[in-house]
Design a protein around this motif. Sequence first.
Motif, PDB file in Angstrom:
ATOM      1  N   UNK A  72       9.465  -8.445   0.894  1.00 45.26           N
ATOM      2  CA  UNK A  72       8.818  -9.806   0.076  1.00 45.26           C
ATOM      3  C   UNK A  72       8.213  -8.710  -0.619  1.00 45.26           C
ATOM      4  N   UNK A  73       7.614  -9.758  -1.750  1.00 44.46           N
ATOM      5  CA  UNK A  73       7.090  -9.326  -2.577  1.00 44.46           C
ATOM      6  C   UNK A  73       5.212  -8.443  -2.326  1.00 44.46           C
ATOM      7  N   UNK A  74       4.877  -9.466  -1.148  1.00 42.08           N
ATOM      8  CA  UNK A  74       3.760  -8.835  -0.355  1.00 42.08           C
ATOM      9  C   UNK A  74       3.864  -7.978  -0.141  1.00 42.08           C
ATOM     10  N   UNK A  75       4.993  -6.713  -0.096  1.00 41.39           N
ATOM     11  CA  UNK A  75       4.651  -5.856   1.209  1.00 41.39           C
ATOM     12  C   UNK A  75       5.005  -4.305   0.213  1.00 41.39           C
ATOM     13  N   UNK A  76       4.818  -4.400  -1.093  1.00 39.04           N
ATOM     14  CA  UNK A  76       4.328  -3.747  -2.083  1.00 39.04           C
ATOM     15  C   UNK A  76       3.520  -2.495  -1.848  1.00 39.04           C
ATOM     16  N   UNK A  77       2.729  -1.600  -1.932  1.00 36.27           N
ATOM     17  CA  UNK A  77       1.786  -0.600  -1.171  1.00 36.27           C
ATOM     18  C   UNK A  77       2.355   0.561  -1.373  1.00 36.27           C
ATOM     19  N   UNK A  78       1.647   1.501  -1.010  1.00 36.41           N
ATOM     20  CA  UNK A  78       2.154   2.854  -1.093  1.00 36.41           C
ATOM     21  C   UNK A  78       2.597   2.875   0.703  1.00 36.41           C
ATOM     22  N   UNK A  79       3.055   3.242   1.170  1.00 33.99           N
ATOM     23  CA  UNK A  79       2.977   3.550   2.769  1.00 33.99           C
ATOM     24  C   UNK A  79       2.867   4.992   3.313  1.00 33.99           C
ATOM     25  N   UNK A  80       2.347   5.572   4.080  1.00 34.95           N
ATOM     26  CA  UNK A  80       1.212   6.520   4.417  1.00 34.95           C
ATOM     27  C   UNK A  80       2.381   6.378   5.894  1.00 34.95           C
TER      28      UNK A  80
END
Length: 124
Positions: free
Chosen positions: A87-95
């Motif tokens: 989903x667009x709300x999953x957009x992020x930097x993942x660490x």
Amino acid sequence: QVQLVESGGGLVQAGGSLRLSCAASSLPFSRYSMGWFRQAPGKEREFVAAISWGSGSTYYADSVKGRFTISRDNAKNTVDLQMNSLKPEDTAVYSCAADFLGYNYHIAHSYDYWGQGTQVTVSS
């Protein structure tokens, strides 16, 4: 020197899938609980998923439960995050992060080591 290196991020349309991978080096990987966290612009870092050392029990944030799957390969010192139905709300930097014999899976400051992160962008 301990290193955690993420890969697999990118741009994907809503409803698509991505698979993130984190490769760990210079640590007894099987004795570390591994977690994935994410941080979107202007927001605090949040827990996504974790997999325990030993039993390999898995834990998920409610927002990703049923869509994301975390797994580990102790022979290869890797932990993966399969992300489906993005989903667009999953957009992020993942660490990814490693916690020696850890059990406070949701708590970021419990983790001992962190990767640099990989960008995931989901377009609508």
